[in-house]
Scaffold this active site. Structure first.
Site, PDB file in Angstrom:
ATOM      1  N   ARG A 158       0.821  -1.223   0.000  1.00 47.98           N
ATOM      2  CA  ARG A 158       0.000   0.000   0.000  1.00 47.98           C
ATOM      3  C   ARG A 158       0.853   1.270   0.000  1.00 47.98           C
ATOM      4  NH1 ARG A 158      -5.528  -0.234   1.338  1.00 47.98           N
ATOM      5  NH2 ARG A 158      -6.295  -2.312   1.007  1.00 47.98           N
ATOM      6  N   ARG A 176      -3.296   6.894   1.267  1.00 46.08           N
ATOM      7  CA  ARG A 176      -3.765   8.092   1.967  1.00 46.08           C
ATOM      8  C   ARG A 176      -2.790   8.703   2.956  1.00 46.08           C
ATOM      9  NH1 ARG A 176      -9.582   5.731   3.557  1.00 46.08           N
ATOM     10  NH2 ARG A 176      -8.223   3.926   3.641  1.00 46.08           N
ATOM     11  N   ASP A 200      -7.073  -2.070  -7.410  1.00 46.78           N
ATOM     12  CA  ASP A 200      -7.639  -2.720  -6.229  1.00 46.78           C
ATOM     13  C   ASP A 200      -7.951  -4.166  -6.549  1.00 46.78           C
ATOM     14  OD1 ASP A 200      -8.608  -1.818  -3.416  1.00 46.78           O
ATOM     15  OD2 ASP A 200     -10.096  -3.240  -4.123  1.00 46.78           O
TER      16      ASP A 200
HETATM   17  O1  CP3 Z   1      -0.039  -1.368  -2.571  1.00 53.01           O
HETATM   18  C1  CP3 Z   1      -0.399  -0.437  -3.337  1.00 53.01           C
HETATM   19  O2  CP3 Z   1       0.068   0.719  -3.253  1.00 53.01           O
HETATM   20  C2  CP3 Z   1      -1.315  -0.784  -4.494  1.00 53.01           C
HETATM   21  C3  CP3 Z   1      -2.683  -0.463  -4.331  1.00 53.01           C
HETATM   22  C4  CP3 Z   1      -3.661  -1.354  -3.587  1.00 53.01           C
HETATM   23  C5  CP3 Z   1      -4.888  -0.845  -3.142  1.00 53.01           C
HETATM   24  N1  CP3 Z   1      -5.640  -1.858  -2.654  1.00 53.01           N
HETATM   25  C6  CP3 Z   1      -5.292   0.562  -3.244  1.00 53.01           C
HETATM   26  C7  CP3 Z   1      -6.383   1.040  -2.381  1.00 53.01           C
HETATM   27  C8  CP3 Z   1      -3.652  -2.717  -3.285  1.00 53.01           C
HETATM   28  C9  CP3 Z   1      -2.557  -3.742  -3.492  1.00 53.01           C
HETATM   29  C10 CP3 Z   1      -4.922  -3.034  -2.700  1.00 53.01           C
HETATM   30  C11 CP3 Z   1      -5.326  -4.390  -2.293  1.00 53.01           C
HETATM   31  C12 CP3 Z   1      -6.554  -4.589  -1.490  1.00 53.01           C
HETATM   32  N2  CP3 Z   1      -7.757  -3.965  -1.611  1.00 53.01           N
HETATM   33  C13 CP3 Z   1      -6.703  -5.591  -0.503  1.00 53.01           C
HETATM   34  C14 CP3 Z   1      -5.679  -6.602  -0.124  1.00 53.01           C
HETATM   35  C15 CP3 Z   1      -4.459  -5.988   0.438  1.00 53.01           C
HETATM   36  C16 CP3 Z   1      -4.299  -6.049   1.897  1.00 53.01           C
HETATM   37  O3  CP3 Z   1      -3.924  -4.992   2.440  1.00 53.01           O
HETATM   38  O4  CP3 Z   1      -4.449  -7.118   2.480  1.00 53.01           O
HETATM   39  C17 CP3 Z   1      -8.009  -5.502   0.006  1.00 53.01           C
HETATM   40  C18 CP3 Z   1      -8.602  -6.354   1.118  1.00 53.01           C
HETATM   41  C19 CP3 Z   1      -8.674  -4.482  -0.709  1.00 53.01           C
HETATM   42  C20 CP3 Z   1     -10.100  -4.063  -0.586  1.00 53.01           C
HETATM   43  C21 CP3 Z   1     -10.148  -2.649  -0.204  1.00 53.01           C
HETATM   44  N3  CP3 Z   1      -9.971  -1.606  -1.100  1.00 53.01           N
HETATM   45  C22 CP3 Z   1     -10.284  -2.078   1.100  1.00 53.01           C
HETATM   46  C23 CP3 Z   1     -10.517  -2.861   2.369  1.00 53.01           C
HETATM   47  C24 CP3 Z   1     -10.161  -0.687   0.955  1.00 53.01           C
HETATM   48  C25 CP3 Z   1     -10.131   0.355   2.040  1.00 53.01           C
HETATM   49  C26 CP3 Z   1     -11.421   1.038   2.216  1.00 53.01           C
HETATM   50  C27 CP3 Z   1     -11.259   2.220   3.168  1.00 53.01           C
HETATM   51  O5  CP3 Z   1     -12.101   3.108   3.086  1.00 53.01           O
HETATM   52  O6  CP3 Z   1     -10.313   2.248   3.953  1.00 53.01           O
HETATM   53  C28 CP3 Z   1      -9.975  -0.422  -0.410  1.00 53.01           C
HETATM   54  C29 CP3 Z   1      -9.779   0.907  -1.035  1.00 53.01           C
HETATM   55  C30 CP3 Z   1      -8.374   1.220  -1.387  1.00 53.01           C
HETATM   56  N4  CP3 Z   1      -7.606   0.444  -2.193  1.00 53.01           N
HETATM   57  C31 CP3 Z   1      -7.641   2.378  -1.018  1.00 53.01           C
HETATM   58  C32 CP3 Z   1      -6.395   2.282  -1.655  1.00 53.01           C
HETATM   59  C33 CP3 Z   1      -5.285   3.295  -1.632  1.00 53.01           C
HETATM   60  C34 CP3 Z   1      -8.157   3.535  -0.180  1.00 53.01           C
HETATM   61  C35 CP3 Z   1      -9.091   4.288  -1.024  1.00 53.01           C
HETATM   62  C36 CP3 Z   1      -9.112   5.748  -0.722  1.00 53.01           C
HETATM   63  O7  CP3 Z   1      -9.916   6.134   0.126  1.00 53.01           O
HETATM   64  O8  CP3 Z   1      -8.343   6.484  -1.359  1.00 53.01           O
END
Ligand code: CP3
Length: 356
Positions: free
Chosen positions: A28, A32, A78
């Site tokens: 990640r 943010r 994602d």
């Molecule tokens: O690593 C990186 O920089 C690449 C980007 C990446 C994102 N999501 C961007 C993202 C990766 C590899 C993921 C994977 C992901 N997404 C997982 C597995 C990874 C892990 O940490 O185990 C999961 C379970 C998800 C599903 C998901 N997408 C969740 C739970 C969330 C967070 C929701 C929240 O409001 O906190 C997301 C959204 C997301 N994906 C964000 C980012 C940067 C945050 C979105 C934002 O508000 O900008």
């Protein structure tokens, strides 16, 4: 596109080849905790619009690399783009995480789930990969990724984030063959999805299995590991004369790391609940290991962060096959200056573990 890679430490370490220092990236790393990310996301409007815009997805992918001496970029996207493309309707509710408009609520919905052509509905991801590869200009490799079928399946069946996964675990108990068929279908689509990322320029791939450890060991083997094995079996493993390493990351895998080695992956991600020393015992140096500093360490002062780096490197010990990372994703509350302390410490302290 076949340009030389200027820094290939990550790819070499994933193959357990000798390196002069331990390469690192951060799960990640684009996100943010960076003010410039928040600004670009605001410009895009919302998270999915950011993912769908290749130029902006490229911009946020590069942001952490401008600040820190990282050895890889990871595609900005994602894991839930796949079920979204399969018709479930992904949206984000502020403060509640991801949700689906049409979760898989019954047998008919699961049986009718379309096995999509990834090129029709996920072309925006492959465009982003091509744009990022061009912008990187061979500086560091680009990692592509997808979720494991089990982890993606938890969101598809529960309809969003969950703590206990009641619905999909009911399915595992009451209709295991139906769940097998869902996992196999998601695995086929995910294989095509990752191969298309590789075709577009991803130089390594990681499968995120965030929720595999919610399953007891036999169920883990059946519903999480077997579909990941299906993906590994179908992946393109070489491109332009170079191996495309495959990293599997089941958070909380512990002793299941031993089973994961048998998939034929190149590397395993390790979270902070298993020491790298123990993980090395479980995996007997057959694969590279990636991890595993507790992300909460980044909330501490510089000395504590440096001590965490020293302990992590010492726990892996001498020799090749370690990629430094956190044990899970960096959280939004982290001070970006603390990440500099982390990265500098890995650069400074890791060469002593690589004196052949
Ligand atoms: O690593 C990186 O920089 C690449 C980007 C990446 C994102 N999501 C961007 C993202 C990766 C590899 C993921 C994977 C992901 N997404 C997982 C597995 C990874 C892990 O940490 O185990 C999961 C379970 C998800 C599903 C998901 N997408 C969740 C739970 C969330 C967070 C929701 C929240 O409001 O906190 C997301 C959204 C997301 N994906 C964000 C980012 C940067 C945050 C979105 C934002 O508000 O900008």
């Amino acid at each position: 596109m076949a340009a030389e890679l200027k820094n290939d430490l990550l790819l070499r370490a994933l193959m357990r080849e000798p390196v002069p220092r331990t390469p690192m990236w951060i799960m990640r790393q684009a996100g943010r905790y960076l003010p410039e990310y928040r600004e670009t996301r605001a410009q895009a409007g919302d998270f999915m619009s950011l993912c769908r815009n290749a130029e902006l997805a490229c911009e946020v992918t590069l942001q952490p690399l401008r600040r820190y001496k990282l050895d890889a970029a990871i595609l900005f996207s994602d894991i839930l783009t796949v079920p979204d493309a399969m018709g479930l309707g992904l949206y984000f509710e502020t403060g509640e995480g991801p949700k689906f408009e049409r979760p898989l609520q019954n047998r008919v919905a699961i049986e009718r789930l379309p096995e999509i052509d990834v090129h029709d509905s996920l072309g925006y991801v492959f465009n982003a990969v091509r744009t990022i590869r061009a912008a990187l200009d061979g500086e560091v490799p680009l990692i592509g990724f997808a979720g494991s079928p089990w982890t993606v399946g938890t969101y598809m069946v529960e309809g969003g984030s969950s703590r206990e996964f009641p619905l999909i675990r009911d399915l595992a108990r009451e209709a295991p063959q139906l769940l097998d068929s869902l996992m196999a279908k998601v695995a086929r689509v995910t294989t095509n999805y990752l191969n298309a990322q590789i075709e577009a320029g991803a130089q390594a791939v990681q499968i995120f299995d965030t929720w595999g450890s919610a399953l007891e060991r036999d169920d883990y083997r059946r519903f999480s590991l077997a579909p990941m094995q299906q993906i590994v079996d179908g992946l393109t493993r070489e491109k332009d004369g170079r191996r495309i390493p495959v990293i599997l990351f089941t958070k909380g895998a512990g002793p299941m790391l031993e089973d994961m080695v048998e998939t034929g992956c190149d590397a395993l991600g390790v979270d902070w609940t298993t020491s790298l020393a123990d993980a090395r015992q479980y995996t007997k140096d057959k694969v590279a290991l990636q991890g595993n500093l507790d992300p909460a360490t980044l909330r501490e002062d510089a000395d504590t962060i440096r001590r965490g780096v020293a302990d992590t490197l010492a726990s892996y010990g001498e020799g090749p096959g370690h990629v430094f990372n956190l044990g899970h994703g960096i959280t939004p509350d982290i001070d970006p200056d603390n990440v500099s302390v982390l990265v500098d410490a890995v650069h400074e302290m890791s060469p002593q573990y690589h004196r052949d």
